[in-house]
Design an enzyme around this catalytic site. Structure first.
Site, PDB file in Angstrom:
ATOM      1  N   SER A 133      45.015  37.954  30.808  1.00 33.61           N
ATOM      2  CA  SER A 133      44.900  36.975  31.906  1.00 33.61           C
ATOM      3  C   SER A 133      44.852  37.654  33.269  1.00 33.61           C
ATOM      4  O   SER A 133      44.108  37.238  34.151  1.00 33.61           O
ATOM      5  CB  SER A 133      46.089  36.008  31.873  1.00 33.61           C
ATOM      6  OG  SER A 133      45.986  35.169  30.743  1.00 33.61           O
ATOM      7  N   GLU A 364      38.119  33.400  27.177  1.00 31.47           N
ATOM      8  CA  GLU A 364      37.418  33.099  28.447  1.00 31.47           C
ATOM      9  C   GLU A 364      38.393  32.490  29.466  1.00 31.47           C
ATOM     10  O   GLU A 364      37.993  31.701  30.327  1.00 31.47           O
ATOM     11  CB  GLU A 364      36.252  32.134  28.218  1.00 31.47           C
ATOM     12  CG  GLU A 364      35.249  32.648  27.231  1.00 31.47           C
ATOM     13  CD  GLU A 364      34.064  33.344  27.862  1.00 31.47           C
ATOM     14  OE1 GLU A 364      33.337  34.011  27.130  1.00 31.47           O
ATOM     15  OE2 GLU A 364      33.868  33.237  29.068  1.00 31.47           O
ATOM     16  N   SER A 367      44.187  28.174  28.867  1.00 35.58           N
ATOM     17  CA  SER A 367      44.327  26.876  29.561  1.00 35.58           C
ATOM     18  C   SER A 367      45.163  27.044  30.826  1.00 35.58           C
ATOM     19  O   SER A 367      44.925  26.381  31.842  1.00 35.58           O
ATOM     20  CB  SER A 367      45.008  25.858  28.640  1.00 35.58           C
ATOM     21  OG  SER A 367      44.107  25.428  27.651  1.00 35.58           O
TER      22      SER A 367
HETATM   23  N1  CAA Z   1      33.764  33.811  41.755  1.00 34.31           N
HETATM   24  C1  CAA Z   1      33.602  34.803  42.685  1.00 34.31           C
HETATM   25  N2  CAA Z   1      34.638  35.502  43.189  1.00 34.31           N
HETATM   26  C2  CAA Z   1      35.876  35.203  42.733  1.00 34.31           C
HETATM   27  C3  CAA Z   1      36.122  34.197  41.792  1.00 34.31           C
HETATM   28  C4  CAA Z   1      34.995  33.486  41.292  1.00 34.31           C
HETATM   29  N3  CAA Z   1      35.127  32.516  40.390  1.00 34.31           N
HETATM   30  N4  CAA Z   1      37.432  34.135  41.528  1.00 34.31           N
HETATM   31  C5  CAA Z   1      38.027  35.061  42.298  1.00 34.31           C
HETATM   32  N5  CAA Z   1      37.078  35.707  43.035  1.00 34.31           N
HETATM   33  C6  CAA Z   1      37.299  36.759  44.044  1.00 34.31           C
HETATM   34  C7  CAA Z   1      38.231  36.226  45.125  1.00 34.31           C
HETATM   35  O1  CAA Z   1      37.503  35.555  46.137  1.00 34.31           O
HETATM   36  C8  CAA Z   1      38.869  37.486  45.629  1.00 34.31           C
HETATM   37  O2  CAA Z   1      37.981  38.155  46.501  1.00 34.31           O
HETATM   38  P1  CAA Z   1      38.502  38.807  47.902  1.00 34.31           P
HETATM   39  O3  CAA Z   1      39.475  39.867  47.497  1.00 34.31           O
HETATM   40  O4  CAA Z   1      37.252  39.318  48.521  1.00 34.31           O
HETATM   41  O5  CAA Z   1      39.161  37.687  48.645  1.00 34.31           O
HETATM   42  C9  CAA Z   1      38.995  38.360  44.382  1.00 34.31           C
HETATM   43  O6  CAA Z   1      38.019  37.851  43.459  1.00 34.31           O
HETATM   44  C10 CAA Z   1      40.363  38.286  43.747  1.00 34.31           C
HETATM   45  O7  CAA Z   1      40.621  36.931  43.416  1.00 34.31           O
HETATM   46  P2  CAA Z   1      42.079  36.391  43.049  1.00 34.31           P
HETATM   47  O8  CAA Z   1      43.061  36.811  44.114  1.00 34.31           O
HETATM   48  O9  CAA Z   1      41.962  34.937  42.764  1.00 34.31           O
HETATM   49  O10 CAA Z   1      42.401  37.208  41.715  1.00 34.31           O
HETATM   50  P3  CAA Z   1      43.676  37.201  40.771  1.00 34.31           P
HETATM   51  O11 CAA Z   1      44.013  38.589  40.423  1.00 34.31           O
HETATM   52  O12 CAA Z   1      44.750  36.320  41.340  1.00 34.31           O
HETATM   53  O13 CAA Z   1      43.080  36.571  39.392  1.00 34.31           O
HETATM   54  C11 CAA Z   1      42.541  34.873  37.769  1.00 34.31           C
HETATM   55  C12 CAA Z   1      42.638  35.295  39.247  1.00 34.31           C
HETATM   56  C13 CAA Z   1      41.855  33.511  37.877  1.00 34.31           C
HETATM   57  C14 CAA Z   1      43.873  34.723  37.078  1.00 34.31           C
HETATM   58  C15 CAA Z   1      41.621  35.872  36.998  1.00 34.31           C
HETATM   59  O14 CAA Z   1      42.266  37.103  36.797  1.00 34.31           O
HETATM   60  C16 CAA Z   1      41.180  35.329  35.643  1.00 34.31           C
HETATM   61  O15 CAA Z   1      40.240  34.544  35.557  1.00 34.31           O
HETATM   62  N6  CAA Z   1      41.856  35.777  34.563  1.00 34.31           N
HETATM   63  C17 CAA Z   1      41.411  35.431  33.200  1.00 34.31           C
HETATM   64  C18 CAA Z   1      40.488  36.470  32.653  1.00 34.31           C
HETATM   65  C19 CAA Z   1      39.668  35.947  31.525  1.00 34.31           C
HETATM   66  O16 CAA Z   1      39.155  34.827  31.575  1.00 34.31           O
HETATM   67  N7  CAA Z   1      39.480  36.754  30.518  1.00 34.31           N
HETATM   68  C20 CAA Z   1      38.648  36.387  29.415  1.00 34.31           C
HETATM   69  C21 CAA Z   1      38.181  37.611  28.742  1.00 34.31           C
HETATM   70  S1  CAA Z   1      36.514  37.536  28.231  1.00 34.31           S
HETATM   71  C22 CAA Z   1      36.447  36.637  26.822  1.00 34.31           C
HETATM   72  O17 CAA Z   1      37.369  36.011  26.413  1.00 34.31           O
HETATM   73  C23 CAA Z   1      35.110  36.678  26.171  1.00 34.31           C
HETATM   74  C24 CAA Z   1      35.111  36.385  24.726  1.00 34.31           C
HETATM   75  O18 CAA Z   1      35.303  37.230  23.914  1.00 34.31           O
HETATM   76  C25 CAA Z   1      34.740  35.040  24.280  1.00 34.31           C
END
Ligand code: CAA
Length: 385
Positions: A133, A364, A367
């Site tokens: 995550s 991905e 939840s």
């Molecule tokens: N689009 C563009 N940029 C984004 C964004 C988005 N959706 N979300 C965040 N960013 C950017 C932010 O604007 C920020 O940029 P700046 O530093 O320039 O301001 C930067 O990214 C960091 O953002 P956050 O501070 O929000 O980052 P965070 O460390 O707090 O993480 C999180 C946020 C939502 C928890 C993220 O880490 C996340 O989505 N985690 C889950 C990962 C995931 O989904 N993994 C799945 C693995 S792949 C998989 O499962 C495939 C498979 O096999 C089926």
């Protein structure tokens, strides 16, 4: 104006996917699950039908039918065999990343091969053993050496990592902590220094493969970098926004298959002298599943529509993913309950649907992660963050 009608092209893609799911995927789904058979031949056939690149430009070998058509195709395919659709979803995500961030050379080298089956499928290598995550905490490193890169580290939970012709691999290219120091690379299958571990023995989606990867001094050429150095986190997040529409569609398709199975079972099976379908307790379960799945479908298609029209869709993709995966889980659970003891054995499909759908609340982005994304956009909208 609100228009719920599908275009002719969307209907055609939906019908093609539905026929393929019914005629090819569904009849093999139980054996694929039991014997853990990877759907290599089916992926080639999907490529021939244009279903591996529904949202990929025609100039790069795709069908260019848009994000809504892609979601519709995923819904149909998943109702036939969920294990096959996870490979389709990740391949689509990898193609979209290369289309958006790849150089012309990278696009022409990989995207047509991802569409025509030559690459079999693509892989998305972000998660690591210590972090899923918290994607920004990944530790795999890529150091500039000469005019290329040396990559060291490991990945975990990589869907189709052992079958993919090309993998997108995230690595830290700057000691700066967090999201800013990450970059994305294109890695070809068979690159020296890339080691593929043992298949995970999963609860569901047993026809898809999930492997750990290790990189030991893996040398990459300079042109393996995807986008700009330091853009890796943004690339991953944008790709996951789209990927979440794919997984939400997959969840919906599994839920719908469970609902269909429950409905036909309820009409056939008798208790106390009457078909189960005549009991209100059963009707309410069917009605709740149908209503929740329809709500999920509309939410998912709305996210896809926003994406297709170039509008922000991060929040809607997360809403669709969390709602569809949880609604589909409830639909599968009710379907199993309606089947009673028969639901608990492998002779019927509903226990597989329940096992398959469970991971859609995890991969991905769990939840919980989707709720973080939704809440952050709300707080930002109201000026709180
Ligand atoms: N689009 C563009 N940029 C984004 C964004 C988005 N959706 N979300 C965040 N960013 C950017 C932010 O604007 C920020 O940029 P700046 O530093 O320039 O301001 C930067 O990214 C960091 O953002 P956050 O501070 O929000 O980052 P965070 O460390 O707090 O993480 C999180 C946020 C939502 C928890 C993220 O880490 C996340 O989505 N985690 C889950 C990962 C995931 O989904 N993994 C799945 C693995 S792949 C998989 O499962 C495939 C498979 O096999 C089926």
């Amino acid at each position: 104006m609100i228009d719920f009608e599908l275009s002719e092209e969307q209907r055609l893609i939906q019908a093609t996917a539905r026929d393929f799911a019914r005629e090819v995927l569904q009849p093999q789904a139980r054996n694929r699950d039991r014997d853990q058979l990877f759907p290599a031949a089916e992926l080639r056939r999907l490529a021939a039908l244009g279903l591996l690149g529904v949202n990929v430009p025609q100039s790069l070998g795709g069908s260019e039918a848009g994000a809504v058509a892609y979601a519709l195709a995923m819904m149909e395919l998943a109702s036939g065999c969920a294990a096959t659709t996870v490979a389709v979803a990740v391949t689509n995500m990898v193609s979209e990343i290369i289309v958006k961030y790849g150089s012309e050379a990278q696009q022409h080298e990989h995207v047509p091969r991802l569409q025509n089956g030559e690459h079999v499928c693509g892989a998305f290598a972000l998660s690591e053993p210590h972090t899923g995550s918290d994607a920004a905490a990944l530790k795999t490193s890529a150091a500039r050496v000469g005019d290329g890169w040396i990559v060291n580290g490991s990945k975990q939970w990589i869907t189709s990592g052992d079958h993919s012709g090309v993998l997108v691999v995230w690595a830290r290219t700057s000691p700066a902590g967090g999201a800013r120091g990450l970059s994305a690379f294109l890695v070809k299958a068979g690159t020296p220094g890339l080691f593929i571990g043992k298949h995970e023995d999963k609860m569901g989606l047993r026809g898809s493969t999930t492997v750990p990867l290790t990189f030991e001094d893996m040398k990459l050429p300079a042109d393996a970098l995807l986008g700009r150095e330091g853009d890796g986190f943004k690339i991953a997040m944008e790709a996951l926004d789209g990927g979440r529409i794919g997984v939400a569609s997959q969840a919906y398709g599994i839920g719908r298959a469970a609902l269909q199975a429950a409905t036909s079972y309820a009409r056939e099976r008798k208790a106390f002298g009457n078909p189960l379908a005549e009991f209100q307790a059963i009707q309410w379960m069917l009605a709740d599943s149908a209503t929740e799945l329809e709500a999920a479908r509309l939410l998912v298609l709305r996210g896809a529509w926003l994406k297709e029209h170039g509008q922000p869709f991060t929040r809607e993709a997360s809403m669709g993913k969390v709602y569809a995966s949880e609604a589909a889980w409830r639909a599968c659970d009710r379907a199993l309950q309606i089947h009673g003891g028969n639901g608990y054995v492998r002779e019927y499909d509903v226990e597989r649907h329940l096992r398959d759908v469970r991971v859609t609340r995890i991969y991905e982005g769990t939840s919980e992660v989707q709720r973080i994304v939704i809440a952050r956009t709300l707080l930002r909208e109201f000026g709180i963050q």
